[in-house]
Every structure is written in C-alpha cells, then in structure tokens.
Design an enzyme around this catalytic site. Structure first.
Site, PDB file in Angstrom:
ATOM      1  N   GLU A   1       0.646  -1.102  -0.019  1.00  0.00           N
ATOM      2  CA  GLU A   1      -0.096  -0.215   0.098  1.00  0.00           C
ATOM      3  C   GLU A   1       0.837   1.217  -0.224  1.00  0.00           C
ATOM      4  OE1 GLU A   1      -2.390  -0.379   3.265  1.00  0.00           O
ATOM      5  OE2 GLU A   1      -3.454  -2.032   2.617  1.00  0.00           O
TER       6      GLU A   1
ATOM      7  N   CYS B   1      -1.955   9.270   2.682  1.00  0.00           N
ATOM      8  CA  CYS B   1      -1.251   9.060   1.453  1.00  0.00           C
ATOM      9  C   CYS B   1      -2.577   9.393   0.997  1.00  0.00           C
ATOM     10  CB  CYS B   1      -1.488   7.703   1.766  1.00  0.00           C
ATOM     11  SG  CYS B   1      -2.779   6.528   2.634  1.00  0.00           S
TER      12      CYS B   1
HETATM   13  P1  NAD Z   1       8.733   4.342   4.501  1.00  0.00           P
HETATM   14  O1  NAD Z   1       8.625   4.146   2.991  1.00  0.00           O
HETATM   15  O2  NAD Z   1      10.293   5.243   4.140  1.00  0.00           O
HETATM   16  O3  NAD Z   1       9.305   3.698   5.406  1.00  0.00           O
HETATM   17  C1  NAD Z   1       8.323   2.740   5.791  1.00  0.00           C
HETATM   18  C2  NAD Z   1       8.309   1.298   6.241  1.00  0.00           C
HETATM   19  O4  NAD Z   1       9.650   0.797   5.962  1.00  0.00           O
HETATM   20  C3  NAD Z   1       9.373   2.207   8.277  1.00  0.00           C
HETATM   21  O5  NAD Z   1       8.400   1.123   8.710  1.00  0.00           O
HETATM   22  C4  NAD Z   1      11.075   1.591   7.502  1.00  0.00           C
HETATM   23  O6  NAD Z   1      11.559   1.581   8.481  1.00  0.00           O
HETATM   24  C5  NAD Z   1      10.483   0.864   6.667  1.00  0.00           C
HETATM   25  N1  NAD Z   1      11.394   0.588   5.579  1.00  0.00           N
HETATM   26  C6  NAD Z   1      12.490   1.572   4.597  1.00  0.00           C
HETATM   27  N2  NAD Z   1      13.030   0.678   4.079  1.00  0.00           N
HETATM   28  C7  NAD Z   1      12.420  -0.385   4.398  1.00  0.00           C
HETATM   29  C8  NAD Z   1      13.309  -1.648   3.313  1.00  0.00           C
HETATM   30  N3  NAD Z   1      13.756  -1.625   2.995  1.00  0.00           N
HETATM   31  N4  NAD Z   1      13.114  -3.644   4.127  1.00  0.00           N
HETATM   32  C9  NAD Z   1      12.233  -3.245   4.817  1.00  0.00           C
HETATM   33  N5  NAD Z   1      11.705  -2.396   5.661  1.00  0.00           N
HETATM   34  C10 NAD Z   1      11.752  -1.522   4.921  1.00  0.00           C
HETATM   35  O7  NAD Z   1       7.935   5.444   4.501  1.00  0.00           O
HETATM   36  P2  NAD Z   1       7.259   6.953   5.721  1.00  0.00           P
HETATM   37  O8  NAD Z   1       8.408   7.990   4.594  1.00  0.00           O
HETATM   38  O9  NAD Z   1       7.593   6.123   6.529  1.00  0.00           O
HETATM   39  O10 NAD Z   1       5.548   6.794   5.025  1.00  0.00           O
HETATM   40  C11 NAD Z   1       5.411   7.816   4.091  1.00  0.00           C
HETATM   41  C12 NAD Z   1       4.945   7.125   3.150  1.00  0.00           C
HETATM   42  O11 NAD Z   1       4.140   6.031   3.439  1.00  0.00           O
HETATM   43  C13 NAD Z   1       4.582   7.423   1.781  1.00  0.00           C
HETATM   44  O12 NAD Z   1       4.777   7.669   0.348  1.00  0.00           O
HETATM   45  C14 NAD Z   1       2.878   7.862   2.285  1.00  0.00           C
HETATM   46  O13 NAD Z   1       2.050   7.856   1.007  1.00  0.00           O
HETATM   47  C15 NAD Z   1       2.765   6.036   2.410  1.00  0.00           C
HETATM   48  N6  NAD Z   1       1.487   5.233   2.885  1.00  0.00           N
HETATM   49  C16 NAD Z   1       0.274   5.308   2.122  1.00  0.00           C
HETATM   50  C17 NAD Z   1       0.025   4.345   2.473  1.00  0.00           C
HETATM   51  C18 NAD Z   1      -1.411   3.956   2.413  1.00  0.00           C
HETATM   52  O14 NAD Z   1      -2.114   3.083   2.931  1.00  0.00           O
HETATM   53  N7  NAD Z   1      -1.555   3.804   0.392  1.00  0.00           N
HETATM   54  C19 NAD Z   1      -0.831   4.872   3.921  1.00  0.00           C
HETATM   55  C20 NAD Z   1      -0.088   5.750   4.404  1.00  0.00           C
HETATM   56  C21 NAD Z   1       1.380   6.171   3.584  1.00  0.00           C
END
Ligand code: NAD
Length: 490
Positions: free
Chosen positions: A255, A288
């Site tokens: 997502e 998001c």
């Molecule tokens: P991010 O992708 O930087 O991090 C999300 C999670 O992934 C964190 O827990 C992070 O530690 C983990 N992560 C990072 N690198 C990883 C790896 N290599 N392997 C495994 N895990 C890893 O995102 P963010 O900055 O925390 O959140 C913002 C983003 O989330 C925005 O793009 C937003 O649109 C999206 N978002 C989407 C939804 C949806 O339902 N579609 C909902 C909320 C947020």
C-alpha cells in the site's frame, strides 16, 4: 528489561516484544517529538539476533494458533481490542507526541478504528469457514488456511491505525505476526504489545521488533521462513521489499503513496467542495489518500479558489495535543526540507504561489498550508508525492480533459470528485485509481477493498481481500458420484 520511557506521564517500554516478553538490545536509536524536537528517549534497534528470535518465536507459536478455529481465536482478539480501549487515552497521547497526529483525531478516529480493526476481522473470520461451491460433479470445500508468519511494516503517519488494519485479519486468519513499526514513531506499537500481553495472546503470536528499515526491516523481509509481507509506505521502499521477498517467492501486499486528483466539476456544490478540499491539509498533508491535485473547471476556478481560501484562513495550525488544532507538525527535519524543496523548485519553474510557501511561525517543524497554480502536468510538483501541506490547482474545460489530467501521473491510489451526483459518478468511474469518493472524502468501511493501482500499490486489503492475502486458499474436492478412473478424463 530496560527502564520504561516516561512520555507525558505514560510508561512505555523501549524494548522489543518477542515470544511474549520484553527483550532489550544493545543498539538504540533516539526518538524526538515533531512538536518541539524534544528528546523522547532511546528505543531499542533490532539486529540479526532480535529478528531471528522474533521469527523463531512466531514459528513456534504458529502450530497451536493456526490449529484453533476462528471461533476459538475470537475471545483472544476481543480481549485484545478491549485492552486497546482500556488504554485509549495513552494511545492518543503517545501517537500525538511521537508522530504529531492530532489528539482529537486519535480520540475520535484512530483509537476506535484500531479496536474495530481487531474486532471486525476476528468476527469476519467466522464467516470464512464452511464455504463451498456446489457443481454437478462435486462439492468444492474452499478452505482459507493460515499462511504462516506474516511480517507487517508500517509508516509513521498512521502507525496505530495501519498496524492494527493488518494485524486484525492476519491474526484472525490464524497467522503469527512480526510487526516492525516506523522508526520515527514506534511508541503506540510498543503499547500495542502491552495490550496484546494483557489480553493473554499466546507468546510468539504477536511480536514487535523495532528499528530502521534498512537494518531491521530489510532483515525481516529477507528471512526465508516468512510467508507474507504486508507493507504500507513509499514506492522506493516497496521496490526494495518486493525484491528481497521475491527472492523467496514470498507474496507482498504493498500500500503505497499517492498523488490523488480532487476534481471539481462545473455543477459542483462549491462551498462543500472547498470545505472538503481544506481537509487535505489535515495531518499537515501527511496522508497517503489526500487529493492533493485540485482539478477545477475553468469557469468556476476563481469562485472555488476564493471559497477554499476562506476555509484555509480559518485553519488553526499548532500543537496537535490542543483540541482546536487542525494542522500539526511535519514529522522530522529532513521531511520538512523535502517539502520546502518541492515548493521552491516549483516556483522556480514558473508556478504561482496563491498562499503559503514558507515555514510556519508556530515551530521549527511547521509548514504553511500552501497552494500552487500555473503548474504544468509534467512538472515535478504535479508528478511526485510531496507528503506535506502542499496542493496544486489546475483547470480544465471538459470532462475528457479532467479525466486525462486525473490519470496523467504514475500514481493511482484514490481520488475525489465533486459535481452533480450522477455526473460526478460517471467521471469518477473513468479515473484510474483503487478508490474514489464522490461528493465526500475519507469514508472507509472495513468490508470494502482498499489499495492502489500503478505505482500506488499491489494488491488489496480490507474485508475478504485481506483474507485472500493472509490465507492459503485451498480447494478440497469431494465428487458427488463414485469416481471412475480413466486416462481420457481431463
Ligand atoms: P517509508 O517507505 O520510508 O517507510 C515505511 C516503513 O518501511 C518504515 O517502517 C521503514 O522503517 C520501513 N523500511 C524502510 N526501508 C525498508 C527496507 N529496505 N526493508 C524493509 N522495511 C523498510 O515510508 P514513510 O516515509 O514511513 O511513510 C510515508 C509513505 O507511506 C508515503 O509515501 C505515503 O504515501 C505512504 N503511505 C501509504 C498509505 C497507503 O495506505 N497507501 C498509507 C500511509 C502512508
């Protein structure tokens, strides 16, 4: 066990939660509040040892938990939801302090929803059993078997909501889980472990390992023992996760981000549309599914902009813990720089600032609600997710043009369409996204599918779709007539 952190008088463990007990680790990371950058404390960072321990604990718990019927799991999950409810105020305070989410939103939206996420899927799992397809030849008993160990990875903008949205169905289906909360806001997930413990969830059924994505997260998703990854976050992270899990052919539900259109047709209720558009600044735009690209019919653009301005001028920017606040802080300094950079580059490329465009005086991590117009469809500000309080406005002259603009990005998460109901519905049906709201915004139901298309995601969660993902669907075939073995039989 490490001494608890004291956050606004609430004791919260900085340790991991593995196999039913608190487990410290030597590595730590510092946690700051986005409200005023004060140090909240240090939280344990999981490495190879903690990741292995959590997956081992989940593997040990799986046979007994998965062997239960959904009805047998139900009381555990009901108690889990109750325990969240008992500590509702603590959940609200913690997430407001470490993620900057509005306290009012936590109280009225997020915490009740977190409880429902656990309860609703536990109830719904009961209906999954005893499904059958009857044909002339056979009865097909369709089973939804638990898949195994589920890794759940969530972002900082809605840690409690999104973690429970995944945990609810994953646990109800009979899986065991390892949750890695966001490193920028892990505290409500730590409290969630306390709630699970108080509810008597068997050790290892639910584990929490904290840490950064590049370290802890990457180790979890690459482990060959896991059966599913459910991830919410950004597109680049999704690519890394899908690659790591793909090496073991582990299915992922992704997502991701959005750049959703907010269409205002010529026959729209302008006041209603403007009031809804102002909501896109909520959570400082760190949502998001926000409709961040305003697409407005040229003939009403001036009137709509004036109505939106009137709503934006009334917004209260401030401390998310105050009941009157509507726009809070940006999560961390680098994200604020990122938001400011997008706006500066857009203005340098010829965009016009209608309002905002600078840091907000309330505090170091606050940015003004901003609107940019005169933006080109292929420009960075229109094509990329900002994840801050920044909207763009483009005009169109026909439905065809509105649909082309709406569909003209790589994202496809959600959308909003304001207009005469059937007119707006007809336009909405042609917008290529996972969901779209007509004359409304944010109406969600746990039975409905949720997810994005194109770069906004892979797969659907919600209702039956969650169980399709978190289960191994199996067909047990019972012939209705005695079976005659024959080589010519297909
Ligand atoms: P991010 O992708 O930087 O991090 C999300 C999670 O992934 C964190 O827990 C992070 O530690 C983990 N992560 C990072 N690198 C990883 C790896 N290599 N392997 C495994 N895990 C890893 O995102 P963010 O900055 O925390 O959140 C913002 C983003 O989330 C925005 O793009 C937003 O649109 C999206 N978002 C989407 C939804 C949806 O339902 N579609 C909902 C909320 C947020």
């Amino acid at each position: 066990m490490t001494a608890a952190l004291d956050i606004a008088g609430i004791a919260v463990s900085p340790d991991h939660y593995i196999g039913g007990r608190r487990v410290p680790s030597a590595e730590r990371f510092a946690l700051h509040s986005p409200i005023d950058q004060r140090l909240l404390g240090e939280v344990c960072e999981g490495g190879a040892t903690e990741v292995d321990a959590a997956i081992t604990a989940a593997a040990r718990a799986f046979p007994a938990w998965s062997a239960m019927t959904a009805a047998e799991r139900l009381p555990y999950l009901e108690r889990f939801a109750e325990e969240i409810g008992k500590r509702a105020d603590d959940f609200c305070q913690l997430e407001s302090n470490d993620a900057g989410v509005l306290l009012s939103r936590m109280q009225h939206g997020v915490v009740p929803r977190a409880m429902l996420n656990i309860r609703w899927f536990a109830q719904h799992a009961l209906e999954l059993q005893n499904r059958a397809i009857e044909t002339e030849q056979a009865t097909h008993r369709v089973r939804h078997d638990p898949a195994g160990i589920v890794v759940i990875i969530t972002p900082w903008n809605a840690p409690l909501m999104l973690s429970t949205w995944k945990l609810g169905p994953a646990l109800a289906a009979g899986n065991t889980c390892v949750l890695k909360p966001p490193e920028w806001a892990p505290l409500t997930c730590s409290l969630l472990a306390d709630a699970a413990h108080a509810a008597g969830l068997p050790p290892g059924v639910f584990n929490v390992v904290q840490g950064s994505g590049a370290n802890t997260g990457a180790k979890l998703v690459a482990d060959p023992r896991i059966a599913r990854v459910s991830f919410t976050g950004s597109v680049p992270t999704a690519r890394a996760i899908a690659q790591a899990a793909g090496a073991n052919l582990v299915p992922c539900s992704l997502e991701l981000g959005g750049k959703s259109p907010f269409i205002v047709l010529e026959d729209a209720d302008l006041e209603g549309a403007a009031a809804t558009a102002a909501l896109m600044y909520r959570n400082a735009g760190q949502v998001c599914l926000a409709g961040t690209r305003l697409l407005v019919h040229a003939r009403i653009a001036e009137a709509f902009t004036a109505a939106l301005r009137a709503n934006v001028e009334k917004l209260t920017v401030g401390d998310p813990r105050e009941a009157s606040t509507e726009v809070g802080p940006i999560i961390y300094p680098r994200q604020l720089e990122r938001v400011a950079g997008f706006v500066e580059r857009a203005v340098a490329a010829g965009a016009t600032l209608l309002w905002g465009g600078a840091r907000h005086g309330f505090g170091a991590q606050y940015y003004q609600p901003t609107l940019l117009t005169n933006v080109k469809q292929d420009s960075e500000i229109v094509q990329h997710e900002v994840f801050g309080p920044v909207l763009t406005l483009q005009t169109f002259g026909s439905d065809e043009e509105a649909i082309a603009l709406a569909n003209g990005t790589d994202y496809g998460l959600g959308g909003v369409c304001y207009g005469e109901t059937e007119h707006a519905a007809a336009v909405a049906e042609r917008v290529r996204t996972g969901f779209i709201w007509v004359n409304s915004f944010g109406i969600r139901d746990l039975a409905a599918p949720f997810g994005g298309i194109k770069r906004s995601g892979v797969g659907r969660e919600g209702g039956d779709w969650s169980f399709e993902f978190f289960c191994d669907v199996k067909d047990v075939v019972l012939p209705k007539k005695p079976f005659q073995a024959s080589f010519s039989h297909r």
